[in-house]
Scaffold this motif. Sequence first.
Motif, PDB file in Angstrom:
ATOM      1  N   THR A 253      16.206 -24.344 -64.552  1.00 35.90           N
ATOM      2  CA  THR A 253      15.884 -25.224 -65.685  1.00 35.90           C
ATOM      3  C   THR A 253      16.098 -26.690 -65.324  1.00 35.90           C
ATOM      4  OG1 THR A 253      18.156 -24.916 -66.462  1.00 35.90           O
ATOM      5  CG2 THR A 253      16.471 -23.471 -67.416  1.00 35.90           C
ATOM      6  N   SER A 254      16.607 -26.951 -64.130  1.00 32.76           N
ATOM      7  CA  SER A 254      16.949 -28.312 -63.710  1.00 32.76           C
ATOM      8  C   SER A 254      15.936 -28.839 -62.691  1.00 32.76           C
ATOM      9  CB  SER A 254      18.357 -28.341 -63.102  1.00 32.76           C
ATOM     10  OG  SER A 254      18.618 -29.586 -62.504  1.00 32.76           O
ATOM     11  N   ARG A 255      15.130 -29.821 -63.108  1.00 29.91           N
ATOM     12  CA  ARG A 255      14.173 -30.429 -62.180  1.00 29.91           C
ATOM     13  C   ARG A 255      14.908 -31.168 -61.067  1.00 29.91           C
ATOM     14  NH1 ARG A 255       9.061 -33.587 -64.492  1.00 29.91           N
ATOM     15  NH2 ARG A 255       8.738 -31.431 -65.160  1.00 29.91           N
ATOM     16  N   GLU A 256      16.038 -31.764 -61.415  1.00 26.33           N
ATOM     17  CA  GLU A 256      16.824 -32.483 -60.411  1.00 26.33           C
ATOM     18  C   GLU A 256      17.279 -31.544 -59.301  1.00 26.33           C
ATOM     19  OE1 GLU A 256      20.951 -35.132 -60.107  1.00 26.33           O
ATOM     20  OE2 GLU A 256      20.135 -34.567 -62.071  1.00 26.33           O
ATOM     21  N   LEU A 257      17.741 -30.354 -59.687  1.00 29.72           N
ATOM     22  CA  LEU A 257      18.173 -29.374 -58.689  1.00 29.72           C
ATOM     23  C   LEU A 257      16.999 -28.951 -57.810  1.00 29.72           C
ATOM     24  CD1 LEU A 257      20.248 -27.329 -57.514  1.00 29.72           C
ATOM     25  CD2 LEU A 257      19.492 -25.738 -59.294  1.00 29.72           C
ATOM     26  N   ILE A 258      15.877 -28.648 -58.415  1.00 28.59           N
ATOM     27  CA  ILE A 258      14.706 -28.218 -57.654  1.00 28.59           C
ATOM     28  C   ILE A 258      14.279 -29.284 -56.658  1.00 28.59           C
ATOM     29  CG2 ILE A 258      12.221 -27.747 -57.850  1.00 28.59           C
ATOM     30  CD1 ILE A 258      12.830 -26.083 -60.317  1.00 28.59           C
ATOM     31  N   ASN A 259      14.272 -30.545 -57.105  1.00 29.63           N
ATOM     32  CA  ASN A 259      13.874 -31.632 -56.212  1.00 29.63           C
ATOM     33  C   ASN A 259      14.834 -31.772 -55.032  1.00 29.63           C
ATOM     34  OD1 ASN A 259      11.635 -32.272 -57.767  1.00 29.63           O
ATOM     35  ND2 ASN A 259      12.700 -33.851 -58.945  1.00 29.63           N
ATOM     36  N   GLU A 260      16.115 -31.637 -55.318  1.00 30.02           N
ATOM     37  CA  GLU A 260      17.110 -31.773 -54.248  1.00 30.02           C
ATOM     38  C   GLU A 260      16.989 -30.637 -53.240  1.00 30.02           C
ATOM     39  OE1 GLU A 260      21.901 -32.738 -53.778  1.00 30.02           O
ATOM     40  OE2 GLU A 260      20.901 -32.836 -55.744  1.00 30.02           O
ATOM     41  N   VAL A 261      16.784 -29.434 -53.745  1.00 30.76           N
ATOM     42  CA  VAL A 261      16.622 -28.286 -52.863  1.00 30.76           C
ATOM     43  C   VAL A 261      15.334 -28.416 -52.048  1.00 30.76           C
ATOM     44  CG1 VAL A 261      16.242 -25.793 -52.784  1.00 30.76           C
ATOM     45  CG2 VAL A 261      18.001 -26.738 -54.300  1.00 30.76           C
ATOM     46  N   ALA A 262      14.270 -28.852 -52.704  1.00 27.58           N
ATOM     47  CA  ALA A 262      12.982 -29.007 -52.015  1.00 27.58           C
ATOM     48  C   ALA A 262      13.082 -30.025 -50.890  1.00 27.58           C
ATOM     49  CB  ALA A 262      11.908 -29.426 -53.014  1.00 27.58           C
ATOM     50  N   ASN A 263      13.756 -31.127 -51.139  1.00 31.33           N
ATOM     51  CA  ASN A 263      13.885 -32.167 -50.115  1.00 31.33           C
ATOM     52  C   ASN A 263      14.644 -31.645 -48.886  1.00 31.33           C
ATOM     53  OD1 ASN A 263      12.501 -34.111 -51.568  1.00 31.33           O
ATOM     54  ND2 ASN A 263      14.356 -34.872 -52.585  1.00 31.33           N
ATOM     55  N   GLU A 264      15.632 -30.789 -49.124  1.00 29.64           N
ATOM     56  CA  GLU A 264      16.443 -30.272 -48.031  1.00 29.64           C
ATOM     57  C   GLU A 264      15.702 -29.189 -47.227  1.00 29.64           C
ATOM     58  OE1 GLU A 264      19.615 -29.862 -45.471  1.00 29.64           O
ATOM     59  OE2 GLU A 264      19.349 -31.381 -47.051  1.00 29.64           O
ATOM     60  N   LEU A 265      14.909 -28.378 -47.925  1.00 27.91           N
ATOM     61  CA  LEU A 265      14.289 -27.225 -47.281  1.00 27.91           C
ATOM     62  C   LEU A 265      12.868 -27.475 -46.791  1.00 27.91           C
ATOM     63  CD1 LEU A 265      15.396 -24.320 -49.676  1.00 27.91           C
ATOM     64  CD2 LEU A 265      16.442 -25.007 -47.516  1.00 27.91           C
ATOM     65  N   ARG A 266      12.322 -28.626 -47.110  1.00 31.71           N
ATOM     66  CA  ARG A 266      10.904 -28.874 -46.820  1.00 31.71           C
ATOM     67  C   ARG A 266      10.563 -28.745 -45.335  1.00 31.71           C
ATOM     68  NH1 ARG A 266       7.654 -30.713 -50.530  1.00 31.71           N
ATOM     69  NH2 ARG A 266       9.355 -31.575 -51.757  1.00 31.71           N
ATOM     70  N   SER A 267      11.511 -29.062 -44.470  1.00 32.67           N
ATOM     71  CA  SER A 267      11.240 -29.020 -43.033  1.00 32.67           C
ATOM     72  C   SER A 267      11.458 -27.637 -42.428  1.00 32.67           C
ATOM     73  CB  SER A 267      12.121 -30.038 -42.308  1.00 32.67           C
ATOM     74  OG  SER A 267      13.494 -29.734 -42.511  1.00 32.67           O
ATOM     75  N   ASP A 268      11.991 -26.687 -43.219  1.00 32.93           N
ATOM     76  CA  ASP A 268      12.234 -25.340 -42.706  1.00 32.93           C
ATOM     77  C   ASP A 268      10.917 -24.615 -42.447  1.00 32.93           C
ATOM     78  OD1 ASP A 268      14.858 -25.984 -43.198  1.00 32.93           O
ATOM     79  OD2 ASP A 268      15.354 -24.022 -44.041  1.00 32.93           O
ATOM     80  N   GLU A 269      10.924 -23.711 -41.480  1.00 33.23           N
ATOM     81  CA  GLU A 269       9.736 -22.922 -41.201  1.00 33.23           C
ATOM     82  C   GLU A 269       9.561 -21.787 -42.200  1.00 33.23           C
ATOM     83  OE1 GLU A 269       9.921 -21.551 -37.223  1.00 33.23           O
ATOM     84  OE2 GLU A 269       9.746 -23.554 -36.324  1.00 33.23           O
ATOM     85  N   ASN A 270      10.635 -21.362 -42.851  1.00 35.61           N
ATOM     86  CA  ASN A 270      10.557 -20.266 -43.801  1.00 35.61           C
ATOM     87  C   ASN A 270       9.869 -20.711 -45.084  1.00 35.61           C
ATOM     88  OD1 ASN A 270      12.288 -18.201 -42.349  1.00 35.61           O
ATOM     89  ND2 ASN A 270      13.695 -19.926 -42.463  1.00 35.61           N
TER      90      ASN A 270
END
Length: 395
Positions: A253-270
Motif C-alpha cells: 500500500t506504500s508507493r514510497e516503499l515500492i519506489n525504494e525497492v524498485a530503485n535498489e533492485l532495478r539492476s538485478d538480473e532476476n
Amino acid sequence: MISLELPRARPNDFTKVLPMVEEIIREVREGGDRALIELEERFDGVKLDSVVEDRVDELASRVPRELRDAIDHIYEQLVEFHSSIKPRDFAGRSRGVEYGVVWRPIRRVGIYVPGGGRAYPSTLLMAGVPARVAGVGEIYVATPPSRIDPVICYISKKLGVKRLYRLGGVQAIAAFAYGTESVIKVDKVVGPGNIYVQAAKFLVSKDVGIDGIEGPTELVIIADESTNPRDVILDMRAQAEHGPATLIVLISTSRELINEVANELRSDENMYYLVEVSSADEAIEIANELAPEHLSLYVRDPHRYLGRVVNAGAVSLGRTPPAIIDYAAGPNHILPTNQWARFRGGLTVYDFLKPIMYANAEEPGEELVKSAMALARHEGFELHARSIGVRYGWE
C-alpha cells in the motif's frame, strides 16, 4: 528487472520432457541396477560399481562438531513442531454405532534429496523428520552421486535411514517407484527436484504415492508503510538465489516503499514484480489468487490478516524472514507451487500417516437401519438392503 504488473500464473508444463522421462523410467523398470549404473554415467558422469552408498558412517564422521550441533538443534525444533500437530486416534458413538479413526504410518518411504552443483541436506531434515515422527518403519534416501555430502550421511544416521542410494534425477524416482535388485520399492516418494524429477513423480504417481509437484520457488510479500525496505529487499534477493525461474512479488500500500525497492533492485538480473494496491484487503485478495509457496505478511498486526489467508504454502509473520522457515522454524520448506496451494499444503507428519476408519454397528438405531436400506434399494442394490435387513431382524 522490474515489472509493475501482476505476474501470470505459471502452469508446470511437463510436455517437453515427458517422452524423455518416460523412456528413462522404462529403462529402469526393464534393466534394474544395470540400467541405473548406465544412466548415472550418462547423466551425472559418474561410474558406479553399486548404487548403494556404503560409506555412511565414515562420511558422517567428517562433519564438524559445530555443524553437527546446529543440525541437532534444528532436528529437535522440527520434531517438536511435527509432534505437536500429529493427529490422535479418535473414537465416538451415536445412534447406536461406535465409530472412530486410527492413524497408521506408511510402511516404506523414499526421500529424494536433489544435488549436483550443490548439496541440500536441509531437504532431508524437512522430509525425514515428519516421516520419523509419523512412525514410518523404513526410510530410504537417494541423492546424486557426484557429491555425497557428509551432512546428508549424518542426518541419515539420526533418522535411522535404512539405506542411502547414490542416485539422481529420473532414475532415482523410477527406482523408488518400481524397485531394482538393490533399491527397495517404496509406498511413497517425497522431495523436490528439477522439471525432470517432477515429471517423473507425475508419471509414477499412478503406481506409488507422491507428496506433490514442487518448484520453481515462489515468494509473495505483503507490506505496508511500517515495513523496513532493507529487510524486504534482502528477503527478495534471498529467494532469488533459487534461480531465474523464481517468482518474487511485492504487494504494498506504500508507493514510497515500492519506489525504494524498485530503485535498489532495478539492476538485478532476476525478475521482480512490484504491485501497488489501495488497501491490505486488496493485497490479501491478490495473494489468495496467486496461491504462493511462501507468503510474507510484513505488516502491522500480521495475525489480524492471517485468518484471511486461504491459499499459501507457508506464511511468515511480521519481520520473520522466509528463509528461517526454509531451515529451522518448524514448518516445512517442501511446499506446493504453481498454485497447488489452492488444494494442498506443505509436507507435514500427515503426509506419512493414513487414517483407517472403523465402525461397530452391532446394535444400531432403528431409523439408521431403515435409512440405509432405503438408500440401498434406491440405488438398485437389493442384496445390500437385504444383508442389512436380515442382520438386524427387519427381513
